[in-house]
Design a protein around this motif. Structure first.
Motif, PDB file in Angstrom:
ATOM      1  N   THR A 151      21.831  36.141  36.057  1.00  0.00           N
ATOM      2  CA  THR A 151      22.339  36.179  34.689  1.00  0.00           C
ATOM      3  C   THR A 151      23.846  35.938  34.748  1.00  0.00           C
ATOM      4  O   THR A 151      24.469  36.030  35.816  1.00  0.00           O
ATOM      5  CB  THR A 151      22.064  37.540  34.041  1.00  0.00           C
ATOM      6  N   ASP A 152      24.453  35.644  33.607  1.00  0.00           N
ATOM      7  CA  ASP A 152      25.906  35.448  33.549  1.00  0.00           C
ATOM      8  C   ASP A 152      26.640  36.712  33.998  1.00  0.00           C
ATOM      9  O   ASP A 152      27.680  36.637  34.660  1.00  0.00           O
ATOM     10  CB  ASP A 152      26.337  35.072  32.137  1.00  0.00           C
ATOM     11  N   GLN A 153      26.088  37.866  33.643  1.00  0.00           N
ATOM     12  CA  GLN A 153      26.702  39.137  34.019  1.00  0.00           C
ATOM     13  C   GLN A 153      26.684  39.333  35.540  1.00  0.00           C
ATOM     14  O   GLN A 153      27.664  39.793  36.131  1.00  0.00           O
ATOM     15  CB  GLN A 153      25.961  40.295  33.338  1.00  0.00           C
ATOM     16  N   GLN A 154      25.584  38.961  36.181  1.00  0.00           N
ATOM     17  CA  GLN A 154      25.482  39.082  37.638  1.00  0.00           C
ATOM     18  C   GLN A 154      26.422  38.108  38.343  1.00  0.00           C
ATOM     19  O   GLN A 154      27.034  38.438  39.349  1.00  0.00           O
ATOM     20  CB  GLN A 154      24.031  38.852  38.076  1.00  0.00           C
ATOM     21  N   LYS A 155      26.524  36.884  37.807  1.00  0.00           N
ATOM     22  CA  LYS A 155      27.465  35.908  38.368  1.00  0.00           C
ATOM     23  C   LYS A 155      28.896  36.430  38.288  1.00  0.00           C
ATOM     24  O   LYS A 155      29.686  36.295  39.223  1.00  0.00           O
ATOM     25  CB  LYS A 155      27.353  34.571  37.630  1.00  0.00           C
ATOM     26  N   MET A 156      29.235  37.041  37.133  1.00  0.00           N
ATOM     27  CA  MET A 156      30.574  37.581  36.942  1.00  0.00           C
ATOM     28  C   MET A 156      30.835  38.736  37.909  1.00  0.00           C
ATOM     29  O   MET A 156      31.954  38.875  38.435  1.00  0.00           O
ATOM     30  CB  MET A 156      30.722  38.074  35.495  1.00  0.00           C
ATOM     31  N   LYS A 157      29.813  39.520  38.187  1.00  0.00           N
ATOM     32  CA  LYS A 157      29.944  40.649  39.111  1.00  0.00           C
ATOM     33  C   LYS A 157      30.314  40.165  40.514  1.00  0.00           C
ATOM     34  O   LYS A 157      31.194  40.732  41.169  1.00  0.00           O
ATOM     35  CB  LYS A 157      28.633  41.434  39.144  1.00  0.00           C
ATOM     36  N   LEU A 158      29.639  39.111  40.964  1.00  0.00           N
ATOM     37  CA  LEU A 158      29.934  38.548  42.283  1.00  0.00           C
ATOM     38  C   LEU A 158      31.310  37.882  42.304  1.00  0.00           C
ATOM     39  O   LEU A 158      32.060  38.015  43.282  1.00  0.00           O
ATOM     40  CB  LEU A 158      28.861  37.529  42.661  1.00  0.00           C
ATOM     41  N   ALA A 159      31.639  37.181  41.227  1.00  0.00           N
ATOM     42  CA  ALA A 159      32.949  36.520  41.154  1.00  0.00           C
ATOM     43  C   ALA A 159      34.078  37.551  41.169  1.00  0.00           C
ATOM     44  O   ALA A 159      35.116  37.332  41.816  1.00  0.00           O
ATOM     45  CB  ALA A 159      33.033  35.669  39.892  1.00  0.00           C
ATOM     46  N   THR A 160      33.874  38.667  40.491  1.00  0.00           N
ATOM     47  CA  THR A 160      34.892  39.721  40.442  1.00  0.00           C
ATOM     48  C   THR A 160      35.162  40.287  41.827  1.00  0.00           C
ATOM     49  O   THR A 160      36.299  40.602  42.179  1.00  0.00           O
ATOM     50  CB  THR A 160      34.443  40.851  39.486  1.00  0.00           C
ATOM     51  N   VAL A 161      34.109  40.406  42.629  1.00  0.00           N
ATOM     52  CA  VAL A 161      34.273  40.899  44.000  1.00  0.00           C
ATOM     53  C   VAL A 161      35.176  39.954  44.790  1.00  0.00           C
ATOM     54  O   VAL A 161      36.108  40.398  45.478  1.00  0.00           O
ATOM     55  CB  VAL A 161      32.904  41.037  44.703  1.00  0.00           C
ATOM     56  N   GLN A 162      34.923  38.649  44.680  1.00  0.00           N
ATOM     57  CA  GLN A 162      35.765  37.694  45.403  1.00  0.00           C
ATOM     58  C   GLN A 162      37.209  37.753  44.903  1.00  0.00           C
ATOM     59  O   GLN A 162      38.144  37.698  45.698  1.00  0.00           O
ATOM     60  CB  GLN A 162      35.231  36.269  45.264  1.00  0.00           C
ATOM     61  N   HIS A 163      37.389  37.894  43.589  1.00  0.00           N
ATOM     62  CA  HIS A 163      38.743  37.982  43.046  1.00  0.00           C
ATOM     63  C   HIS A 163      39.475  39.212  43.607  1.00  0.00           C
ATOM     64  O   HIS A 163      40.666  39.130  43.953  1.00  0.00           O
ATOM     65  CB  HIS A 163      38.696  38.068  41.516  1.00  0.00           C
ATOM     66  N   ASP A 164      38.753  40.320  43.710  1.00  0.00           N
ATOM     67  CA  ASP A 164      39.351  41.549  44.267  1.00  0.00           C
ATOM     68  C   ASP A 164      39.743  41.345  45.729  1.00  0.00           C
ATOM     69  O   ASP A 164      40.781  41.837  46.181  1.00  0.00           O
ATOM     70  CB  ASP A 164      38.376  42.718  44.136  1.00  0.00           C
ATOM     71  N   MET A 165      38.908  40.621  46.461  1.00  0.00           N
ATOM     72  CA  MET A 165      39.209  40.353  47.870  1.00  0.00           C
ATOM     73  C   MET A 165      40.449  39.464  47.995  1.00  0.00           C
ATOM     74  O   MET A 165      41.293  39.668  48.875  1.00  0.00           O
ATOM     75  CB  MET A 165      38.002  39.695  48.546  1.00  0.00           C
ATOM     76  N   GLU A 166      40.549  38.477  47.121  1.00  0.00           N
ATOM     77  CA  GLU A 166      41.709  37.589  47.145  1.00  0.00           C
ATOM     78  C   GLU A 166      43.000  38.364  46.847  1.00  0.00           C
ATOM     79  O   GLU A 166      44.046  38.101  47.448  1.00  0.00           O
ATOM     80  CB  GLU A 166      41.520  36.450  46.147  1.00  0.00           C
ATOM     81  N   ARG A 167      42.913  39.297  45.920  1.00  0.00           N
ATOM     82  CA  ARG A 167      44.086  40.128  45.612  1.00  0.00           C
ATOM     83  C   ARG A 167      44.521  40.924  46.843  1.00  0.00           C
ATOM     84  O   ARG A 167      45.720  41.056  47.118  1.00  0.00           O
ATOM     85  CB  ARG A 167      43.779  41.078  44.451  1.00  0.00           C
ATOM     86  N   LYS A 168      43.539  41.467  47.562  1.00  0.00           N
ATOM     87  CA  LYS A 168      43.864  42.247  48.755  1.00  0.00           C
ATOM     88  C   LYS A 168      44.522  41.375  49.821  1.00  0.00           C
ATOM     89  O   LYS A 168      45.441  41.809  50.510  1.00  0.00           O
ATOM     90  CB  LYS A 168      42.607  42.929  49.311  1.00  0.00           C
ATOM     91  N   VAL A 169      44.028  40.150  49.961  1.00  0.00           N
ATOM     92  CA  VAL A 169      44.610  39.221  50.931  1.00  0.00           C
ATOM     93  C   VAL A 169      46.083  38.941  50.595  1.00  0.00           C
ATOM     94  O   VAL A 169      46.940  38.843  51.480  1.00  0.00           O
ATOM     95  CB  VAL A 169      43.801  37.901  50.967  1.00  0.00           C
ATOM     96  N   LEU A 170      46.365  38.847  49.291  1.00  0.00           N
ATOM     97  CA  LEU A 170      47.721  38.547  48.835  1.00  0.00           C
ATOM     98  C   LEU A 170      48.568  39.800  48.613  1.00  0.00           C
ATOM     99  O   LEU A 170      49.725  39.703  48.206  1.00  0.00           O
ATOM    100  CB  LEU A 170      47.662  37.739  47.532  1.00  0.00           C
ATOM    101  N   HIS A 171      47.968  40.977  48.851  1.00  0.00           N
ATOM    102  CA  HIS A 171      48.648  42.259  48.635  1.00  0.00           C
ATOM    103  C   HIS A 171      49.098  42.408  47.181  1.00  0.00           C
ATOM    104  O   HIS A 171      50.193  42.907  46.898  1.00  0.00           O
ATOM    105  CB  HIS A 171      49.845  42.406  49.587  1.00  0.00           C
ATOM    106  N   ILE A 172      48.228  41.960  46.286  1.00  0.00           N
ATOM    107  CA  ILE A 172      48.484  42.071  44.849  1.00  0.00           C
ATOM    108  C   ILE A 172      47.550  43.133  44.278  1.00  0.00           C
ATOM    109  O   ILE A 172      46.338  43.081  44.488  1.00  0.00           O
ATOM    110  CB  ILE A 172      48.246  40.723  44.138  1.00  0.00           C
ATOM    111  N   ARG A 173      48.112  44.090  43.553  1.00  0.00           N
ATOM    112  CA  ARG A 173      47.309  45.144  42.931  1.00  0.00           C
ATOM    113  C   ARG A 173      46.894  44.718  41.519  1.00  0.00           C
ATOM    114  O   ARG A 173      47.548  43.884  40.895  1.00  0.00           O
ATOM    115  CB  ARG A 173      48.111  46.437  42.857  1.00  0.00           C
ATOM    116  N   LYS A 174      45.816  45.315  41.048  1.00  0.00           N
ATOM    117  CA  LYS A 174      45.353  44.999  39.692  1.00  0.00           C
ATOM    118  C   LYS A 174      46.400  45.381  38.652  1.00  0.00           C
ATOM    119  O   LYS A 174      46.559  44.698  37.637  1.00  0.00           O
ATOM    120  CB  LYS A 174      44.025  45.716  39.403  1.00  0.00           C
ATOM    121  N   ILE A 175      47.121  46.471  38.915  1.00  0.00           N
ATOM    122  CA  ILE A 175      48.121  46.925  37.941  1.00  0.00           C
ATOM    123  C   ILE A 175      49.311  45.963  37.873  1.00  0.00           C
ATOM    124  O   ILE A 175      50.118  46.046  36.943  1.00  0.00           O
ATOM    125  CB  ILE A 175      48.619  48.356  38.263  1.00  0.00           C
TER     126      ILE A 175
END
Length: 199
Positions: A160-184
């Protein structure tokens, strides 16, 4: 293994394989075989048990013995128990096969497990992903060691679109960690993607 596969092929040729499987592109799929594992496919549990009886008898004649303690019937209908060669076979609507959860319900459980496995893979490679390596090396490590784990078996997922977004969000969070960027820090995804150049 070659001897086993050859023996199994002779067994299937010996028995009546013209049994009801499932139609895919005008071809009849009756089973899937991988090394010493096999998945027998039928439209009903009764047809399945009849096929398993024939296979079991032919296997014994060839000197092979089925391990019914590891045998499961996976179905989206009947949950009653069935017997093959006088042994009760467990019936389930969810079962793990070759490392992937087979389910007739949604893929939510499998996705949650893939996400957990993906994060474990990420942290196993954290010193490389969050270290001083060039980004193109990090991308290669991420795709081979993390993304492959996160999306294992996804070729047959109907998401579903919601499940796709869930997986995409995980990758986005990983990319932030790689760049040392926090969500805030509220850095937009477009900027993050420009920095990582990950797909």
């Amino acid at each position: 293994t070659d001897f086993f596969i050859t023996s199994l092929e002779k067994i299937y040729r010996k028995i009546d394989i013209e049994q009801p499987g499932i139609e895919i592109d005008n071809n009849k799929l009756i089973d899937l075989r991988f090394a010493d594992d096999r998945a027998v496919i039928r439209k009903s549990a009764n047809d399945l048990c009849m096929a398993m009886e024939k296979i079991s008898i032919a296997s014994k004649e060839a000197g092979l013995v089925d391990n019914f303690s590891k045998t499961k019937i996976i179905t989206n209908s009947s949950t009653q128990s069935y017997c093959v060669q006088g042994i009760n076979i467990d019936v389930s609507s969810n079962e793990r096969y070759l490392g992937q959860l087979i389910s007739f319900s949604s893929h939510d459980t499998e996705i949650d497990e893939r996400i957990a496995a993906g994060w474990r893979a990420f942290y196993s490679n954290k010193k490389f992903l969050c270290g001083s390596l060039p980004m193109y090396h990090k991308k290669e490590i991420f795709e081979k060691n993390v993304l492959s784990v996160l999306t294992f078996g996804c070729q047959d997922w109907a998401l579903t679109d919601q499940q796709k977004m869930k997986l995409a969000t995980v990758q986005h969070d990983m990319e932030r960690k790689v760049l040392h960027i926090r969500k805030i820090d509220k850095v937009k995804l477009v900027k993050i993607r420009k920095l990582t150049k990950w797909r």
